[in-house]
Scaffold this motif. Structure first.
Motif, short mmCIF file in Angstrom:
data_model
loop_
_atom_site.label_atom_id
_atom_site.label_comp_id
_atom_site.label_asym_id
_atom_site.label_seq_id
_atom_site.Cartn_x
_atom_site.Cartn_y
_atom_site.Cartn_z
N UNK A 59 -87.28 63.89 -85.26
CA UNK A 59 -87.55 63.21 -86.53
C UNK A 59 -87.35 64.17 -87.70
N UNK A 60 -86.66 63.69 -88.73
CA UNK A 60 -86.56 64.42 -90.00
C UNK A 60 -86.25 63.41 -91.11
N UNK A 61 -86.20 63.87 -92.34
CA UNK A 61 -86.04 63.00 -93.51
C UNK A 61 -84.98 63.58 -94.43
N UNK A 62 -84.22 62.70 -95.08
CA UNK A 62 -83.18 63.12 -96.01
C UNK A 62 -83.38 62.43 -97.35
N UNK A 63 -83.38 63.20 -98.43
CA UNK A 63 -83.27 62.66 -99.78
C UNK A 63 -81.82 62.82 -100.22
N UNK A 64 -81.16 61.73 -100.55
CA UNK A 64 -79.73 61.73 -100.87
C UNK A 64 -79.54 61.45 -102.36
N UNK A 65 -78.74 62.30 -103.03
CA UNK A 65 -78.47 62.17 -104.47
C UNK A 65 -77.04 61.66 -104.66
N UNK A 66 -76.91 60.59 -105.45
CA UNK A 66 -75.59 60.03 -105.74
C UNK A 66 -75.62 59.31 -107.09
N UNK A 67 -74.47 58.86 -107.55
CA UNK A 67 -74.40 58.16 -108.82
C UNK A 67 -73.11 57.37 -108.93
N UNK A 68 -72.82 56.86 -110.16
CA UNK A 68 -71.59 56.09 -110.34
C UNK A 68 -70.42 57.04 -110.59
N UNK A 69 -69.21 56.47 -110.71
CA UNK A 69 -68.02 57.33 -110.78
C UNK A 69 -67.87 58.02 -112.12
N UNK A 70 -68.67 57.64 -113.12
CA UNK A 70 -68.66 58.33 -114.40
C UNK A 70 -69.68 59.46 -114.45
N UNK A 71 -70.42 59.66 -113.36
CA UNK A 71 -71.38 60.75 -113.30
C UNK A 71 -72.78 60.37 -113.74
N UNK A 72 -73.00 59.11 -114.07
CA UNK A 72 -74.31 58.67 -114.52
C UNK A 72 -75.01 57.80 -113.50
N UNK A 73 -76.12 57.17 -113.94
CA UNK A 73 -76.92 56.26 -113.11
C UNK A 73 -77.26 56.88 -111.76
N UNK A 74 -77.68 58.14 -111.80
CA UNK A 74 -77.98 58.84 -110.55
C UNK A 74 -79.23 58.27 -109.89
N UNK A 75 -79.18 58.27 -108.55
CA UNK A 75 -80.26 57.75 -107.73
C UNK A 75 -80.54 58.75 -106.61
N UNK A 76 -81.80 58.89 -106.24
CA UNK A 76 -82.17 59.58 -105.02
C UNK A 76 -82.72 58.53 -104.06
N UNK A 77 -82.10 58.41 -102.89
CA UNK A 77 -82.56 57.49 -101.86
C UNK A 77 -83.07 58.29 -100.67
N UNK A 78 -84.23 57.90 -100.19
CA UNK A 78 -84.85 58.60 -99.05
C UNK A 78 -84.56 57.85 -97.75
N UNK A 79 -84.10 58.60 -96.76
CA UNK A 79 -83.78 58.04 -95.45
C UNK A 79 -84.61 58.74 -94.37
N UNK A 80 -85.26 57.95 -93.56
CA UNK A 80 -85.92 58.49 -92.38
C UNK A 80 -84.95 58.47 -91.20
N UNK A 81 -84.91 59.57 -90.46
CA UNK A 81 -84.01 59.68 -89.31
C UNK A 81 -84.87 60.01 -88.09
N UNK A 82 -84.75 59.20 -87.04
CA UNK A 82 -85.55 59.47 -85.85
C UNK A 82 -84.75 59.09 -84.60
N UNK A 83 -85.07 59.75 -83.52
CA UNK A 83 -84.33 59.56 -82.28
C UNK A 83 -84.99 58.51 -81.40
N UNK A 84 -84.17 57.63 -80.86
CA UNK A 84 -84.60 56.64 -79.88
C UNK A 84 -83.72 56.80 -78.65
N UNK A 85 -84.24 57.47 -77.64
CA UNK A 85 -83.42 57.78 -76.49
C UNK A 85 -82.36 58.80 -76.86
#
Length: 207
Positions: free
Chosen positions: A162-188
Motif C-alpha cells: 500500500x502507498x499513496x500518490x499525489x499527482x499534479x497536473x493542469x491544462x495545456x496553457x499551464x493553468x488550472x492546476x489540480x492535485x489529485x490523490x490516488x490510493x494504490x494497494x495490492x490485491x493478490x
C-alpha cells in the motif's frame, strides 16, 4: 421671460447624465459577459484525472535506463529492479481539456482524503512531457533509484502492499492546476488504483 441659456445648460447636463448612466450599464453588462465567456472558456480547457477502467488496455511505461513497466487498466505497474523502484499508474482524463502532467509526490503508506496534500515544492517533476487528451487514457510514472530520498521507505511500502500518490497536473496553457490523490494497494498479484480527493491550486476549492 425664460432663461434659455439656463434651460439649455440644464438640458445638456440631463442628457449627459442619461448618457453616462447608459454607458455605465453597458460597460457593466460587457464586463459581465466577458467574465461569463472567460469562465466558459476555462471550463472547456479544464482536465480532470481519474483511474482508468479495469477493461482499458494495458500501457507500457518506459524509463530511461531501459526498464519498461506494464500498466494495466484501472491499476498500477510496480517493478523492483536491483533495489530500484519503478512506478506507473493508469489514468483517464474525464475532463473536457487536455491534461498536462507536471509531477507527483509518493507517500510510503496510506493517506486519507482528509489528510493535507504535500506542498508543491516537495513534488518530483517529470523530466518529459506527458499529455492525456479528453476522454483518453494515459499514465504517470516515477522511478526511485539509489540516490533518491525515500527509496527505502517506498520499498517497504511496496512490500507491505500500500502507498499513496499525489499527482499534479493542469491544462495545456499551464493553468488550472489540480492535485489529485490516488490510493494504490495490492490485491493478490494486482495493484489497484483509486482516486480519493482533488485539490484546486489556481482557483478556489469547491469545499
Amino acid at each position: 421671460m425664460a432663461d434659455w441659456v439656463t434651460i439649455s445648460a440644464l438640458a445638456t447636463a440631463g442628457g449627459t447624465l442619461v448618457l453616462a448612466g447608459t454607458t455605465y450599464a453597458s460597460v457593466r453588462s460587457a464586463n459581465r459577459a466577458a467574465r461569463v465567456a472567460e469562465t466558459s472558456l476555462l471550463a472547456g480547457l479544464r482536465p480532470l484525472l481519474m483511474q482508468s477502467a479495469p477493461d482499458d488496455r494495458t500501457l507500457d511505461a518506459g524509463f530511461m535506463d531501459s526498464v519498461t513497466v506494464s500498466v494495466p487498466g484501472g491499476g498500477a505497474g510496480v517493478e523492483i529492479v536491483d533495489g530500484r523502484v519503478y512506478l506507473a499508474i493508469s489514468l483517464r482524463n474525464v475532463g473536457p481539456g487536455i491534461g498536462v502532467l507536471h509531477g507527483g509526490h509518493v507517500y510510503s503508506g496510506r493517506r486519507m482524503a482528509s489528510d493535507e496534500r504535500a506542498p508543491l515544492e516537495e513534488f518530483r517533476m517529470l523530466s518529459r512531457d506527458l499529455y492525456i487528451p479528453p476522454g483518453k487514457i494515459g499514465f504517470w510514472q516515477v522511478a526511485y533509484r539509489e540516490e533518491d530520498a525515500g527509496r527505502e521507505e517506498l520499498l517497504e511500502a511496496v512490500r507491505a502492499g500500500r502507498f499513496t500518490i499525489d499527482l499534479l497536473y493542469g491544462d495545456y496553457e499551464g493553468g488550472q492546476r489540480v492535485v489529485s490523490r490516488f490510493g494504490v494497494f495490492r490485491e493478490g498479484d494486482t495493484w489497484t488504483l483509486s482516486v480519493v480527493r482533488h485539490w484546486q491550486i489556481d482557483r478556489p476549492n469547491p469545499r
